[in-house]
Design a protein around this motif. Structure first.
Motif, PDB file in Angstrom:
ATOM      1  N   THR A 140       0.843  -1.188   0.000  1.00  0.00           N
ATOM      2  CA  THR A 140       0.000   0.000   0.000  1.00  0.00           C
ATOM      3  C   THR A 140       0.882   1.244   0.000  1.00  0.00           C
ATOM      4  OG1 THR A 140      -1.709  -1.167   1.228  1.00  0.00           O
ATOM      5  CG2 THR A 140      -1.826   1.227   1.245  1.00  0.00           C
ATOM      6  N   ALA A 141       0.530   2.191  -0.854  1.00  0.00           N
ATOM      7  CA  ALA A 141       1.250   3.474  -0.913  1.00  0.00           C
ATOM      8  C   ALA A 141       0.207   4.577  -0.969  1.00  0.00           C
ATOM      9  CB  ALA A 141       2.161   3.534  -2.131  1.00  0.00           C
ATOM     10  N   GLY A 142       0.227   5.453   0.019  1.00  0.00           N
ATOM     11  CA  GLY A 142      -0.737   6.542   0.060  1.00  0.00           C
ATOM     12  C   GLY A 142      -2.179   6.059   0.092  1.00  0.00           C
ATOM     13  N   GLY A 143      -2.406   4.952   0.765  1.00  0.00           N
ATOM     14  CA  GLY A 143      -3.756   4.400   0.872  1.00  0.00           C
ATOM     15  C   GLY A 143      -4.239   3.659  -0.359  1.00  0.00           C
ATOM     16  N   GLN A 144      -3.398   3.542  -1.367  1.00  0.00           N
ATOM     17  CA  GLN A 144      -3.767   2.860  -2.614  1.00  0.00           C
ATOM     18  C   GLN A 144      -2.994   1.561  -2.743  1.00  0.00           C
ATOM     19  OE1 GLN A 144      -6.125   4.130  -4.837  1.00  0.00           O
ATOM     20  NE2 GLN A 144      -6.428   5.620  -3.199  1.00  0.00           N
ATOM     21  N   ALA A 145      -3.690   0.495  -3.140  1.00  0.00           N
ATOM     22  CA  ALA A 145      -3.032  -0.790  -3.381  1.00  0.00           C
ATOM     23  C   ALA A 145      -2.121  -0.669  -4.592  1.00  0.00           C
ATOM     24  CB  ALA A 145      -4.070  -1.880  -3.599  1.00  0.00           C
ATOM     25  N   THR A 171       3.605   8.314  -7.921  1.00  0.00           N
ATOM     26  CA  THR A 171       3.263   9.729  -7.913  1.00  0.00           C
ATOM     27  C   THR A 171       2.763  10.157  -6.538  1.00  0.00           C
ATOM     28  OG1 THR A 171       2.675   9.573 -10.238  1.00  0.00           O
ATOM     29  CG2 THR A 171       1.883  11.510  -9.059  1.00  0.00           C
ATOM     30  N   GLY A 172       3.358  11.234  -6.023  1.00  0.00           N
ATOM     31  CA  GLY A 172       2.927  11.793  -4.748  1.00  0.00           C
ATOM     32  C   GLY A 172       3.469  11.076  -3.523  1.00  0.00           C
ATOM     33  N   ARG A 173       4.273  10.063  -3.700  1.00  0.00           N
ATOM     34  CA  ARG A 173       4.840   9.307  -2.584  1.00  0.00           C
ATOM     35  C   ARG A 173       6.354   9.330  -2.699  1.00  0.00           C
ATOM     36  NH1 ARG A 173       1.106  10.123   0.272  1.00  0.00           N
ATOM     37  NH2 ARG A 173       2.291   9.034   1.843  1.00  0.00           N
ATOM     38  N   GLY A 174       7.034   9.337  -1.574  1.00  0.00           N
ATOM     39  CA  GLY A 174       8.489   9.380  -1.594  1.00  0.00           C
ATOM     40  C   GLY A 174       8.969  10.727  -2.105  1.00  0.00           C
ATOM     41  N   SER A 175      10.273  10.923  -2.119  1.00  0.00           N
ATOM     42  CA  SER A 175      10.811  12.188  -2.612  1.00  0.00           C
ATOM     43  C   SER A 175      12.126  11.946  -3.343  1.00  0.00           C
ATOM     44  CB  SER A 175      11.025  13.166  -1.457  1.00  0.00           C
ATOM     45  OG  SER A 175      11.969  12.649  -0.549  1.00  0.00           O
ATOM     46  N   ASN A 176      12.436  12.872  -4.240  1.00  0.00           N
ATOM     47  CA  ASN A 176      13.700  12.841  -4.979  1.00  0.00           C
ATOM     48  C   ASN A 176      13.967  11.491  -5.647  1.00  0.00           C
ATOM     49  OD1 ASN A 176      14.283  15.516  -4.181  1.00  0.00           O
ATOM     50  ND2 ASN A 176      15.073  14.748  -2.238  1.00  0.00           N
ATOM     51  N   HIS A 216      11.862   0.057   4.347  1.00  0.00           N
ATOM     52  CA  HIS A 216      11.962   0.805   3.091  1.00  0.00           C
ATOM     53  C   HIS A 216      10.578   1.176   2.550  1.00  0.00           C
ATOM     54  CE1 HIS A 216      16.156   1.180   1.993  1.00  0.00           C
ATOM     55  NE2 HIS A 216      16.379  -0.052   2.415  1.00  0.00           N
ATOM     56  N   LEU A 217       9.624   0.312   2.709  1.00  0.00           N
ATOM     57  CA  LEU A 217       8.268   0.608   2.212  1.00  0.00           C
ATOM     58  C   LEU A 217       7.643   1.796   2.943  1.00  0.00           C
ATOM     59  CD1 LEU A 217       6.862  -2.959   1.544  1.00  0.00           C
ATOM     60  CD2 LEU A 217       7.351  -1.179  -0.167  1.00  0.00           C
ATOM     61  N   ARG A 218       8.128   2.114   4.128  1.00  0.00           N
ATOM     62  CA  ARG A 218       7.623   3.289   4.849  1.00  0.00           C
ATOM     63  C   ARG A 218       7.844   4.573   4.057  1.00  0.00           C
ATOM     64  NH1 ARG A 218      10.860   2.877   9.672  1.00  0.00           N
ATOM     65  NH2 ARG A 218      10.607   5.130   9.723  1.00  0.00           N
ATOM     66  N   ALA A 219       8.823   4.577   3.163  1.00  0.00           N
ATOM     67  CA  ALA A 219       9.113   5.773   2.349  1.00  0.00           C
ATOM     68  C   ALA A 219       7.945   6.134   1.446  1.00  0.00           C
ATOM     69  CB  ALA A 219      10.362   5.537   1.503  1.00  0.00           C
ATOM     70  N   VAL A 220       7.087   5.179   1.126  1.00  0.00           N
ATOM     71  CA  VAL A 220       5.980   5.447   0.193  1.00  0.00           C
ATOM     72  C   VAL A 220       4.610   5.260   0.833  1.00  0.00           C
ATOM     73  CG1 VAL A 220       7.359   4.914  -1.840  1.00  0.00           C
ATOM     74  CG2 VAL A 220       6.035   3.090  -0.766  1.00  0.00           C
ATOM     75  N   GLU A 221       4.560   5.139   2.146  1.00  0.00           N
ATOM     76  CA  GLU A 221       3.276   4.941   2.837  1.00  0.00           C
ATOM     77  C   GLU A 221       2.275   6.019   2.520  1.00  0.00           C
ATOM     78  OE1 GLU A 221       4.326   4.629   7.014  1.00  0.00           O
ATOM     79  OE2 GLU A 221       4.083   2.469   6.875  1.00  0.00           O
TER      80      GLU A 221
END
Length: 110
Positions: free
Chosen positions: A37-42, A68-73, A105-110
């Motif tokens: 899950t990233a940003g509430g999306q599967a 898109t919209g998750r993580g940075s750089n 690592h997945l926390r970067a895109v939560e």
């Protein structure tokens, strides 16, 4: 059993399609079609866990595409003969069990 083989067992239990590969003589783990899950999306995509220092980061998790919209750089890098994307997310220790390393690592895109 070697340390990478022992560590791989946990990831294989978590994701049956996991494949242990080698990059520059170091173990890496391909996780094809991994669901998270990233940003509430599967999301479902190939991931590549690099449990050693790579490109200035203590450990890395590479994604098949940017989220898109998750993580940075986000940066695109070539690993195991394939282009991958990784956000700027550092200080996930190489001493963690690989299953915990993946989750950190997945926390970067939560």
């Amino acid at each position: 059993m070697t340390e990478p083989a022992n560590q791989f067992v946990g990831l294989k239990a978590m994701h049956n399609s996991a494949v242990l590969l080698s990059e520059g003589g170091q173990p890496v783990v391909l996780l094809p079609g991994f669901g998270f899950t990233a940003g509430g999306q599967a999301q479902t995509m190939d991931l590549l866990l690099v449990p050693f220092e790579h490109s200035g980061y203590v450990t890395r998790l590479f994604f098949a595409r940017q989220i898109t919209g998750r993580g940075s750089n986000w940066k695109e890098l070539r690993v195991i003969e394939r282009n991958w994307w990784a956000p700027s997310w550092n200080h996930v220790p190489a001493t963690l069990p690989w299953t915990k390393m993946l989750l950190a690592h997945l926390r970067a895109v939560e």
